[in-house]
Design a protein around this motif. Sequence first.
Motif, PDB file in Angstrom:
ATOM      1  N   LYS A  57       0.853  -1.193   0.000  1.00 31.36           N
ATOM      2  CA  LYS A  57       0.000   0.000   0.000  1.00 31.36           C
ATOM      3  C   LYS A  57       0.888   1.242   0.000  1.00 31.36           C
ATOM      4  N   PHE A  58       0.876   1.966  -1.111  1.00 35.56           N
ATOM      5  CA  PHE A  58       1.636   3.202  -1.221  1.00 35.56           C
ATOM      6  C   PHE A  58       0.857   4.352  -0.592  1.00 35.56           C
ATOM      7  N   ASN A  59       1.586   5.329  -0.082  1.00 40.87           N
ATOM      8  CA  ASN A  59       0.963   6.500   0.529  1.00 40.87           C
ATOM      9  C   ASN A  59       0.468   7.505  -0.504  1.00 40.87           C
ATOM     10  N   LEU A  60       1.048   7.466  -1.715  1.00 37.80           N
ATOM     11  CA  LEU A  60       0.667   8.390  -2.776  1.00 37.80           C
ATOM     12  C   LEU A  60       0.312   7.614  -4.039  1.00 37.80           C
ATOM     13  N   LYS A  61      -0.346   8.292  -4.967  1.00 39.56           N
ATOM     14  CA  LYS A  61      -0.809   7.642  -6.194  1.00 39.56           C
ATOM     15  C   LYS A  61       0.251   7.740  -7.284  1.00 39.56           C
ATOM     16  N   TYR A  62       1.236   6.858  -7.238  1.00 40.35           N
ATOM     17  CA  TYR A  62       2.274   6.807  -8.262  1.00 40.35           C
ATOM     18  C   TYR A  62       1.718   6.086  -9.492  1.00 40.35           C
ATOM     19  N   ALA A  63       2.016   6.643 -10.664  1.00 41.92           N
ATOM     20  CA  ALA A  63       1.424   6.124 -11.903  1.00 41.92           C
ATOM     21  C   ALA A  63       2.501   5.663 -12.876  1.00 41.92           C
ATOM     22  N   PRO A  64       2.690   4.352 -13.034  1.00 39.14           N
ATOM     23  CA  PRO A  64       3.595   3.844 -14.078  1.00 39.14           C
ATOM     24  C   PRO A  64       2.996   4.063 -15.464  1.00 39.14           C
ATOM     25  N   HIS A  65       3.790   3.721 -16.475  1.00 45.94           N
ATOM     26  CA  HIS A  65       3.323   3.825 -17.858  1.00 45.94           C
ATOM     27  C   HIS A  65       3.619   2.521 -18.582  1.00 45.94           C
ATOM     28  N   LEU A  66       3.044   2.362 -19.755  1.00 47.31           N
ATOM     29  CA  LEU A  66       3.270   1.158 -20.540  1.00 47.31           C
ATOM     30  C   LEU A  66       4.756   1.024 -20.885  1.00 47.31           C
ATOM     31  N   GLY A  67       5.237  -0.207 -20.819  1.00 47.88           N
ATOM     32  CA  GLY A  67       6.636  -0.487 -21.118  1.00 47.88           C
ATOM     33  C   GLY A  67       7.523  -0.516 -19.907  1.00 47.88           C
ATOM     34  N   MET A  68       7.084   0.069 -18.806  1.00 47.69           N
ATOM     35  CA  MET A  68       7.913   0.138 -17.607  1.00 47.69           C
ATOM     36  C   MET A  68       8.154  -1.239 -16.995  1.00 47.69           C
ATOM     37  N   PHE A  69       7.159  -2.154 -17.144  1.00 43.76           N
ATOM     38  CA  PHE A  69       7.269  -3.489 -16.555  1.00 43.76           C
ATOM     39  C   PHE A  69       7.033  -4.588 -17.590  1.00 43.76           C
ATOM     40  N   LYS A  70       7.422  -4.331 -18.839  1.00 46.69           N
ATOM     41  CA  LYS A  70       7.117  -5.280 -19.907  1.00 46.69           C
ATOM     42  C   LYS A  70       7.888  -6.594 -19.782  1.00 46.69           C
ATOM     43  N   HIS A  71       9.037  -6.588 -19.110  1.00 43.62           N
ATOM     44  CA  HIS A  71       9.788  -7.835 -18.957  1.00 43.62           C
ATOM     45  C   HIS A  71       9.150  -8.763 -17.927  1.00 43.62           C
ATOM     46  N   HIS A  72       8.358  -8.221 -17.044  1.00 40.96           N
ATOM     47  CA  HIS A  72       7.570  -9.028 -16.123  1.00 40.96           C
ATOM     48  C   HIS A  72       6.219  -9.402 -16.730  1.00 40.96           C
ATOM     49  N   ALA A  73       5.570  -8.429 -17.369  1.00 41.68           N
ATOM     50  CA  ALA A  73       4.173  -8.600 -17.770  1.00 41.68           C
ATOM     51  C   ALA A  73       3.976  -8.939 -19.235  1.00 41.68           C
ATOM     52  N   GLY A  74       4.988  -8.740 -20.072  1.00 39.32           N
ATOM     53  CA  GLY A  74       4.820  -8.950 -21.503  1.00 39.32           C
ATOM     54  C   GLY A  74       4.402  -7.673 -22.211  1.00 39.32           C
ATOM     55  N   ASP A  75       4.163  -7.789 -23.503  1.00 42.12           N
ATOM     56  CA  ASP A  75       3.880  -6.617 -24.325  1.00 42.12           C
ATOM     57  C   ASP A  75       2.420  -6.179 -24.301  1.00 42.12           C
ATOM     58  N   ASP A  76       1.521  -7.052 -23.903  1.00 42.09           N
ATOM     59  CA  ASP A  76       0.100  -6.715 -23.934  1.00 42.09           C
ATOM     60  C   ASP A  76      -0.219  -5.634 -22.904  1.00 42.09           C
ATOM     61  N   PRO A  77      -0.830  -4.523 -23.327  1.00 46.01           N
ATOM     62  CA  PRO A  77      -1.145  -3.437 -22.379  1.00 46.01           C
ATOM     63  C   PRO A  77      -2.033  -3.882 -21.215  1.00 46.01           C
TER      64      PRO A  77
END
Length: 306
Positions: free
Chosen positions: A36-56
């Motif tokens: 649980k983060f204290n603030l609303k941090y917003a990643p973007h597409l591509g930031m975690f593609k090696h974990h999640a793959g290319d599908d948005p």
Amino acid sequence: MKRRNFIQKTAMTSGAIAIGGNLAFGASDQTAVKHKFNLKYAPHLGMFKHHAGDDPIDQLNFMADQGFTAFEDNGMRTRTIELQERMAQTMKDRGLQMGVFVAHEIYWREPNLASGDKTKREEFLDYIKKSVDVAKRVNAKWMTVVPGHVDLRQQPGYQRAHVIESLKQASEILEPHNLVMVLEPLNFRNHPGLFLTDSPQAYEICKAVDSPSCKILFDIYHQQIQEGNLIPNMEASWDEIAYIQIGDNPGRKEPTTGEINYKNVFKWVHDKGFNGILGMEHGNSKPDQLGEQAVIDAYKEVDSFL
């Protein structure tokens, strides 16, 4: 009991225990409490593609699994309507709040809004009208606006007047929909020659436009380079800041990789009662999955200010 039957039953029992143990672990793993983060941090597409793959969609689900509660996408305006709708549904299902997207084509090399050219103003306003539909489709409130390049053939006062008039007309489009364009000052090193460069200038323009639909996007990376003195400058322009973006300097990578004391900055933002989004508009300092995990770990570290 014959020895063979005893061995078979023992093996089956042992296997069942092992399987049961694995199933129990899997269930525990799936129901583990997310960070649980204290603030609303917003990643973007591509930031975690090696974990999640290319599908948005997979990437959005991965972000939510890590405990992030927001997402931003500069390129959302250019994505197909079908993909926008799928992403919007996934964000709704996973509790991700949509952050900014870029509302228009940015003029990096020639003046548009600063010039006062009516054709370019109409082009900009047409982008704003179309971005209303995008915002509604993806449940966005904010959209990024960059006024473009300076006009070297006009005095600064005339340029400022032209920009303000364009933004006033854009605000009239956005206000009925409760949408907000956030003006992003950009630093001289990465983007030389742009009209909007620092927070006092953005503050002055927002006050002149005088609309709830025209506010400041304070990008900490850009302003560390352009003006420094981060917390005092944020304090001075706070009533016009609606959105914040992140990047450490030098390098424009995740917090802890540069000179900015993000733990102190985030604590100050939190203490101000900021309930908006902080966009993670930066790269990863390391490649592949290890680099992606380093980003997640960095945010957990700098978010531990309470």
